[in-house]
Design a protein around this motif. Structure first.
Motif, PDB file in Angstrom:
ATOM      1  N   ILE A 154      39.859  23.238  47.790  1.00 28.79           N
ATOM      2  CA  ILE A 154      40.029  24.258  48.820  1.00 28.79           C
ATOM      3  C   ILE A 154      41.493  24.250  49.220  1.00 28.79           C
ATOM      4  CG2 ILE A 154      39.323  25.097  51.087  1.00 28.79           C
ATOM      5  CD1 ILE A 154      36.720  23.572  50.772  1.00 28.79           C
ATOM      6  N   ARG A 155      42.152  25.374  49.063  1.00 33.43           N
ATOM      7  CA  ARG A 155      43.576  25.494  49.413  1.00 33.43           C
ATOM      8  C   ARG A 155      43.718  26.452  50.593  1.00 33.43           C
ATOM      9  NH1 ARG A 155      46.279  24.039  44.601  1.00 33.43           N
ATOM     10  NH2 ARG A 155      44.907  22.558  43.528  1.00 33.43           N
ATOM     11  N   LEU A 156      44.309  25.967  51.661  1.00 30.72           N
ATOM     12  CA  LEU A 156      44.501  26.772  52.868  1.00 30.72           C
ATOM     13  C   LEU A 156      45.848  27.462  52.827  1.00 30.72           C
ATOM     14  CD1 LEU A 156      43.675  27.641  55.757  1.00 30.72           C
ATOM     15  CD2 LEU A 156      44.767  25.542  56.577  1.00 30.72           C
ATOM     16  N   LEU A 157      45.827  28.785  53.046  1.00 26.02           N
ATOM     17  CA  LEU A 157      47.048  29.570  53.144  1.00 26.02           C
ATOM     18  C   LEU A 157      47.321  29.813  54.624  1.00 26.02           C
ATOM     19  CD1 LEU A 157      45.900  30.103  50.253  1.00 26.02           C
ATOM     20  CD2 LEU A 157      46.939  32.366  50.388  1.00 26.02           C
ATOM     21  N   ASP A 158      48.464  29.339  55.088  1.00 27.51           N
ATOM     22  CA  ASP A 158      48.829  29.547  56.491  1.00 27.51           C
ATOM     23  C   ASP A 158      50.328  29.783  56.579  1.00 27.51           C
ATOM     24  OD1 ASP A 158      49.995  27.047  56.180  1.00 27.51           O
ATOM     25  OD2 ASP A 158      48.480  25.980  57.355  1.00 27.51           O
ATOM     26  N   GLY A 159      50.872  29.699  57.780  1.00 31.56           N
ATOM     27  CA  GLY A 159      52.283  29.979  57.987  1.00 31.56           C
ATOM     28  C   GLY A 159      53.207  29.003  57.306  1.00 31.56           C
ATOM     29  N   GLU A 160      52.671  27.873  56.841  1.00 29.46           N
ATOM     30  CA  GLU A 160      53.491  26.865  56.188  1.00 29.46           C
ATOM     31  C   GLU A 160      53.405  26.937  54.670  1.00 29.46           C
ATOM     32  OE1 GLU A 160      52.296  23.119  57.752  1.00 29.46           O
ATOM     33  OE2 GLU A 160      52.817  23.626  59.814  1.00 29.46           O
ATOM     34  N   GLY A 161      52.556  27.822  54.152  1.00 27.32           N
ATOM     35  CA  GLY A 161      52.405  27.929  52.708  1.00 27.32           C
ATOM     36  C   GLY A 161      50.989  27.636  52.272  1.00 27.32           C
ATOM     37  N   ILE A 162      50.834  26.796  51.261  1.00 26.45           N
ATOM     38  CA  ILE A 162      49.525  26.455  50.701  1.00 26.45           C
ATOM     39  C   ILE A 162      49.359  24.940  50.736  1.00 26.45           C
ATOM     40  CG2 ILE A 162      47.999  26.661  48.703  1.00 26.45           C
ATOM     41  CD1 ILE A 162      49.715  28.952  47.713  1.00 26.45           C
ATOM     42  N   ARG A 163      48.230  24.486  51.249  1.00 23.96           N
ATOM     43  CA  ARG A 163      47.971  23.049  51.280  1.00 23.96           C
ATOM     44  C   ARG A 163      46.489  22.783  51.070  1.00 23.96           C
ATOM     45  NH1 ARG A 163      46.389  21.599  56.691  1.00 23.96           N
ATOM     46  NH2 ARG A 163      46.672  23.339  58.140  1.00 23.96           N
ATOM     47  N   PRO A 164      46.155  21.634  50.479  1.00 24.66           N
ATOM     48  CA  PRO A 164      44.751  21.301  50.258  1.00 24.66           C
ATOM     49  C   PRO A 164      44.083  20.864  51.558  1.00 24.66           C
ATOM     50  CG  PRO A 164      46.158  19.521  49.483  1.00 24.66           C
ATOM     51  CD  PRO A 164      47.069  20.646  49.886  1.00 24.66           C
ATOM     52  N   VAL A 165      42.837  21.261  51.745  1.00 25.64           N
ATOM     53  CA  VAL A 165      42.051  20.857  52.917  1.00 25.64           C
ATOM     54  C   VAL A 165      40.627  20.571  52.460  1.00 25.64           C
ATOM     55  CG1 VAL A 165      43.412  22.169  54.595  1.00 25.64           C
ATOM     56  CG2 VAL A 165      41.465  23.261  53.456  1.00 25.64           C
ATOM     57  N   THR A 166      39.881  19.912  53.332  1.00 25.02           N
ATOM     58  CA  THR A 166      38.454  19.740  53.102  1.00 25.02           C
ATOM     59  C   THR A 166      37.703  20.873  53.789  1.00 25.02           C
ATOM     60  OG1 THR A 166      38.101  18.421  55.099  1.00 25.02           O
ATOM     61  CG2 THR A 166      38.769  17.238  53.098  1.00 25.02           C
ATOM     62  N   LEU A 167      36.445  21.034  53.438  1.00 27.01           N
ATOM     63  CA  LEU A 167      35.618  22.060  54.075  1.00 27.01           C
ATOM     64  C   LEU A 167      35.624  21.888  55.582  1.00 27.01           C
ATOM     65  CD1 LEU A 167      33.464  24.332  54.082  1.00 27.01           C
ATOM     66  CD2 LEU A 167      31.748  22.543  53.743  1.00 27.01           C
ATOM     67  N   GLU A 168      35.459  20.642  56.034  1.00 20.71           N
ATOM     68  CA  GLU A 168      35.356  20.365  57.469  1.00 20.71           C
ATOM     69  C   GLU A 168      36.653  20.647  58.216  1.00 20.71           C
ATOM     70  OE1 GLU A 168      32.196  18.457  55.266  1.00 20.71           O
ATOM     71  OE2 GLU A 168      34.389  18.370  55.031  1.00 20.71           O
TER      72      GLU A 168
END
Length: 252
Positions: free
Chosen positions: A213-227
């Motif tokens: 799961i890769r989160l796209l936010d104001g800082e770019g792309i980073r891996p996260v868990t579902l929780e």
């Protein structure tokens, strides 16, 4: 399948070819900070708030691979409205050692156009005794089904395994029950050596075991868990404290 065996191993932004990072889509934080997006699992989810650039990035990757920006298979070449960005022109993709035998780019917002194109092709080839394209989608025009039924018919009948499937918000027309059924279908296709890259807001789909799961936010792309996703935490908080949350939201 390890990274080398995936069909799509990474997508790299050719930053030196971008004339300005102050214009769309390069001004989007996710694109502005993008260097190389590496795919390591057979299922990768791109998640984030509306406007984070999920669909733009997914469209760029799909078009760089060779898919029609409006969706469909690699053979689809229609153009209803040229609204896609030029991001794909500055993306370099790394293909794996294996070539997929199947592939599909599904965009919720332009799926109607895909269905219309299939009907058009079937009408144009008549009365020749050739198999109809709709036969590979269950034998029924996608326009003669509900939005959700037509989506699901594509997953069940058109996706054949050993494929690269790029899906933009596939949950848009699916009930929670159908989303769980999609998980089952995805698992069948993963076991048949398929790779999925999916932009989604659905915590049900994000629950697929072992997915990245890769989160796209104001800082770019980073891996996260579902929780760690807002999709999970907000949905859980709302359902567990529905009355209090409604009171805060509605002020009653």
């Amino acid at each position: 399948m390890n990274n080398a065996m995936l069909y799509l191993r990474h997508a790299e932004l050719l930053r030196g070819q971008v004339s300005s990072f102050d214009v769309y889509p390069y001004a989007l934080p996710v694109v502005r900070s993008l260097e190389r997006l590496v795919f390591e699992k057979q299922v990768t989810f791109l998640v984030g708030e509306n406007g984070s650039g999920k669909s733009t990035l997914l469209e760029g990757i799909a078009a760089a691979w060779g898919f029609n920006p409006e969706g469909g298979t690699l053979n689809f070449s229609f153009n209803t409205r040229a609204s896609h960005s030029g991001l794909y022109e500055h993306l370099r993709i790394a293909r794996g050692v294996r070539r997929p035998q199947d592939g599909f780019f599904l965009r919720a917002e332009s799926y109607y156009n895909v269905a219309s194109y299939i009907d058009q092709l079937d009408e144009e080839q008549q009365p020749l005794p050739l198999p109809l394209i709709k036969d590979s989608y269950g034998g029924k025009s996608l326009h003669e089904q509900s939005h959700g039924e037509s989506f699901f018919a594509t997953f069940i009948h058109r996706f054949g395994g050993r494929g690269l499937y790029i899906l933009d918000e596939p949950e848009a027309a699916l009930s929670p029950l159908r989303q769980m059924s999609l998980l089952t279908r995805m698992h069948e296709l993963v076991q048949q050596h398929s790779q999925f890259i999916i932009a989604t807001h659905s915590p049900i789909l994000m629950s697929y075991p072992g997915a990245d799961i890769r989160l796209l936010d104001g800082e770019g792309i980073r891996p996260v868990t579902l929780e760690e996703t807002d999709h999970y935490t907000i949905t859980r908080a709302f359902m567990n404290n529905r009355e209090r949350m409604l009171q805060e939201l509605l002020g009653d």
